[in-house]
Design an enzyme around this catalytic site. Structure first.
Site, PDB file in Angstrom:
ATOM      1  N   GLU A  12     -19.616  16.136  55.105  1.00 38.59           N
ATOM      2  CA  GLU A  12     -18.247  16.338  57.176  1.00 38.59           C
ATOM      3  C   GLU A  12     -18.283  17.569  57.684  1.00 38.59           C
ATOM      4  O   GLU A  12     -18.969  17.576  58.463  1.00 38.59           O
ATOM      5  CB  GLU A  12     -16.854  16.424  56.163  1.00 38.59           C
ATOM      6  CG  GLU A  12     -16.821  14.635  55.765  1.00 38.59           C
ATOM      7  CD  GLU A  12     -17.048  14.093  56.721  1.00 38.59           C
ATOM      8  OE1 GLU A  12     -16.819  14.189  58.253  1.00 38.59           O
ATOM      9  OE2 GLU A  12     -16.818  13.284  56.507  1.00 38.59           O
ATOM     10  N   ASP A  70     -31.715  19.988  55.447  1.00 35.53           N
ATOM     11  CA  ASP A  70     -31.196  20.065  54.784  1.00 35.53           C
ATOM     12  C   ASP A  70     -30.821  21.422  54.780  1.00 35.53           C
ATOM     13  O   ASP A  70     -31.670  21.982  55.613  1.00 35.53           O
ATOM     14  CB  ASP A  70     -32.470  19.504  53.546  1.00 35.53           C
ATOM     15  CG  ASP A  70     -32.672  20.049  52.264  1.00 35.53           C
ATOM     16  OD1 ASP A  70     -31.694  19.155  51.690  1.00 35.53           O
ATOM     17  OD2 ASP A  70     -33.126  20.407  51.051  1.00 35.53           O
ATOM     18  N   ASP A 155     -19.551  29.236  52.846  1.00 36.28           N
ATOM     19  CA  ASP A 155     -18.784  30.396  53.661  1.00 36.28           C
ATOM     20  C   ASP A 155     -18.225  31.426  53.378  1.00 36.28           C
ATOM     21  O   ASP A 155     -18.274  32.198  53.559  1.00 36.28           O
ATOM     22  CB  ASP A 155     -18.462  29.401  54.900  1.00 36.28           C
ATOM     23  CG  ASP A 155     -19.651  28.675  55.886  1.00 36.28           C
ATOM     24  OD1 ASP A 155     -20.660  29.146  55.484  1.00 36.28           O
ATOM     25  OD2 ASP A 155     -19.300  27.795  56.110  1.00 36.28           O
ATOM     26  N   LYS A 175     -19.547  30.337  64.021  1.00 41.93           N
ATOM     27  CA  LYS A 175     -20.346  29.731  63.648  1.00 41.93           C
ATOM     28  C   LYS A 175     -21.106  29.387  64.457  1.00 41.93           C
ATOM     29  O   LYS A 175     -22.444  29.368  63.928  1.00 41.93           O
ATOM     30  CB  LYS A 175     -19.731  29.109  62.335  1.00 41.93           C
ATOM     31  CG  LYS A 175     -20.724  28.823  60.998  1.00 41.93           C
ATOM     32  CD  LYS A 175     -20.225  28.946  59.900  1.00 41.93           C
ATOM     33  CE  LYS A 175     -21.132  28.126  59.142  1.00 41.93           C
ATOM     34  NZ  LYS A 175     -21.151  26.551  57.513  1.00 41.93           N
ATOM     35  N   HIS A 180     -27.640  29.633  61.053  1.00 48.60           N
ATOM     36  CA  HIS A 180     -28.608  28.553  60.886  1.00 48.60           C
ATOM     37  C   HIS A 180     -29.268  27.249  60.939  1.00 48.60           C
ATOM     38  O   HIS A 180     -29.880  26.843  62.210  1.00 48.60           O
ATOM     39  CB  HIS A 180     -29.165  28.629  59.099  1.00 48.60           C
ATOM     40  CG  HIS A 180     -28.087  27.904  58.625  1.00 48.60           C
ATOM     41  ND1 HIS A 180     -26.438  28.565  58.978  1.00 48.60           N
ATOM     42  CD2 HIS A 180     -27.415  26.442  57.478  1.00 48.60           C
ATOM     43  CE1 HIS A 180     -26.128  27.741  57.710  1.00 48.60           C
ATOM     44  NE2 HIS A 180     -26.351  26.665  57.130  1.00 48.60           N
TER      45      HIS A 180
HETATM   46  P1  ITT Z   1     -26.201  16.174  52.839  1.00 50.60           P
HETATM   47  O1  ITT Z   1     -27.392  15.904  51.924  1.00 50.60           O
HETATM   48  O2  ITT Z   1     -25.366  14.717  52.936  1.00 50.60           O
HETATM   49  O3  ITT Z   1     -26.247  16.665  54.253  1.00 50.60           O
HETATM   50  P2  ITT Z   1     -25.088  17.999  51.295  1.00 50.60           P
HETATM   51  O4  ITT Z   1     -24.153  18.803  50.635  1.00 50.60           O
HETATM   52  O5  ITT Z   1     -26.307  17.955  49.945  1.00 50.60           O
HETATM   53  O6  ITT Z   1     -25.185  16.936  52.313  1.00 50.60           O
HETATM   54  P3  ITT Z   1     -27.957  20.228  51.240  1.00 50.60           P
HETATM   55  O7  ITT Z   1     -28.753  18.981  50.107  1.00 50.60           O
HETATM   56  O8  ITT Z   1     -28.534  20.321  52.570  1.00 50.60           O
HETATM   57  O9  ITT Z   1     -26.204  19.252  51.591  1.00 50.60           O
HETATM   58  O10 ITT Z   1     -26.982  21.069  50.375  1.00 50.60           O
HETATM   59  C1  ITT Z   1     -26.918  22.156  50.818  1.00 50.60           C
HETATM   60  C2  ITT Z   1     -26.306  23.347  50.492  1.00 50.60           C
HETATM   61  O11 ITT Z   1     -26.610  24.784  50.775  1.00 50.60           O
HETATM   62  C3  ITT Z   1     -24.560  23.144  49.779  1.00 50.60           C
HETATM   63  O12 ITT Z   1     -24.389  23.283  48.666  1.00 50.60           O
HETATM   64  C4  ITT Z   1     -24.280  23.657  51.332  1.00 50.60           C
HETATM   65  O13 ITT Z   1     -22.377  24.161  51.236  1.00 50.60           O
HETATM   66  C5  ITT Z   1     -24.896  24.459  51.396  1.00 50.60           C
HETATM   67  N1  ITT Z   1     -25.114  25.138  52.786  1.00 50.60           N
HETATM   68  C6  ITT Z   1     -25.051  24.977  53.379  1.00 50.60           C
HETATM   69  N2  ITT Z   1     -25.204  25.034  54.575  1.00 50.60           N
HETATM   70  C7  ITT Z   1     -23.922  25.846  54.865  1.00 50.60           C
HETATM   71  C8  ITT Z   1     -23.092  26.247  55.621  1.00 50.60           C
HETATM   72  O14 ITT Z   1     -23.192  26.190  57.089  1.00 50.60           O
HETATM   73  N3  ITT Z   1     -21.905  27.116  55.235  1.00 50.60           N
HETATM   74  C9  ITT Z   1     -21.627  27.046  53.857  1.00 50.60           C
HETATM   75  N4  ITT Z   1     -22.363  26.496  52.914  1.00 50.60           N
HETATM   76  C10 ITT Z   1     -24.025  25.700  52.896  1.00 50.60           C
END
Ligand code: ITT
Length: 195
Positions: A12, A70, A155, A175, A180
């Site tokens: 979300e 990802d 975060d 943010k 990124h």
């Molecule tokens: P989907 O695959 O369903 O998109 P996911 O949460 O499993 O969702 P990822 O496999 O891409 O997503 O994992 C990304 C990880 O990096 C996840 O643990 C996030 O919490 C962390 N992460 C990525 N972007 C972030 C952000 O902007 N702020 C905090 N944590 C982030």
């Protein structure tokens, strides 16, 4: 009329950021909003491959633009771990406050100047027969304790370069200017506007 874009995510926090940054450029929808089931995608070690696998999982069920994203947190003192495995760090079922605590514990003897880190995001867009990828990076460092309540994931422990607050203290407005994901989505937006 902006084109519909299926963002293949179950996160979300990510979805909110896509909707905000692509507002007026694409009509962003998530699988659950179309009553499409969540998909189990086997993730590997490359952000780009993982992002594409997430998008491909919906190809048979959605006729239009689909993207997957990802992302991960790279910590230099841990040889860039957890990286693409960030969601699985400490176990898939472990809560994010707990993952943050575990990461801080691993870094307990690491001084400030060696706590450099970055978030990295890769988006893969399926546009007909073509696949486009867009990347973004946010440099910063890992703090010494969790702070703030906004955002998601890591975060509360990530302090972006040029700031003294964590992403979770800075909130979504800032943010979405620096992150990124915002950078990668910004590149995606440019592509969508130009096609
Ligand atoms: P989907 O695959 O369903 O998109 P996911 O949460 O499993 O969702 P990822 O496999 O891409 O997503 O994992 C990304 C990880 O990096 C996840 O643990 C996030 O919490 C962390 N992460 C990525 N972007 C972030 C952000 O902007 N702020 C905090 N944590 C982030």
């Amino acid at each position: 009329m902006p084109s519909k874009l299926l963002v293949a995510t179950g996160n979300e926090g990510k979805l909110r950021e896509f909707k905000k940054v692509l507002c007026g450029v694409a009509d962003v929808v998530a699988p659950h909003e179309l009553s499409l089931p969540p998909k189990e995608v086997k993730e590997g070690t490359s952000y780009a491959e993982n992002a594409l696998a997430k998008a491909r999982a919906y190809r048979d069920q959605f006729d239009g633009l689909i993207c997957g994203e990802d992302s991960g947190l790279e910590v230099d003192a841990l040889d860039t771990r957890p990286g693409p495995l960030s969601a699985r760090y400490g176990g898939e079922k472990t809560s994010y406050p707990e993952k943050c605590r575990m990461l801080l514990k691993e870094l307990k003897d690491v001084p400030l100047y060696e706590r450099t880190s970055r978030f990295r995001a890769t988006i893969a867009l399926i546009d007909g027969d073509e696949v486009k990828t867009f990347e973004g990076v946010l440099e910063g460092w890992i703090g010494f304790e969790p702070r703030g309540t906004e955002g998601f994931g890591y975060d509360p422990i990530f302090i972006p370069k040029g700031f003294s607050q964590t992403n979770a203290e800075l909130g979504l407005v800032i943010k979405n200017r620096i992150s990124h994901r915002a950078k990668a989505i910004g590149k995606l937006a440019e592509y969508l506007k130009s096609r």
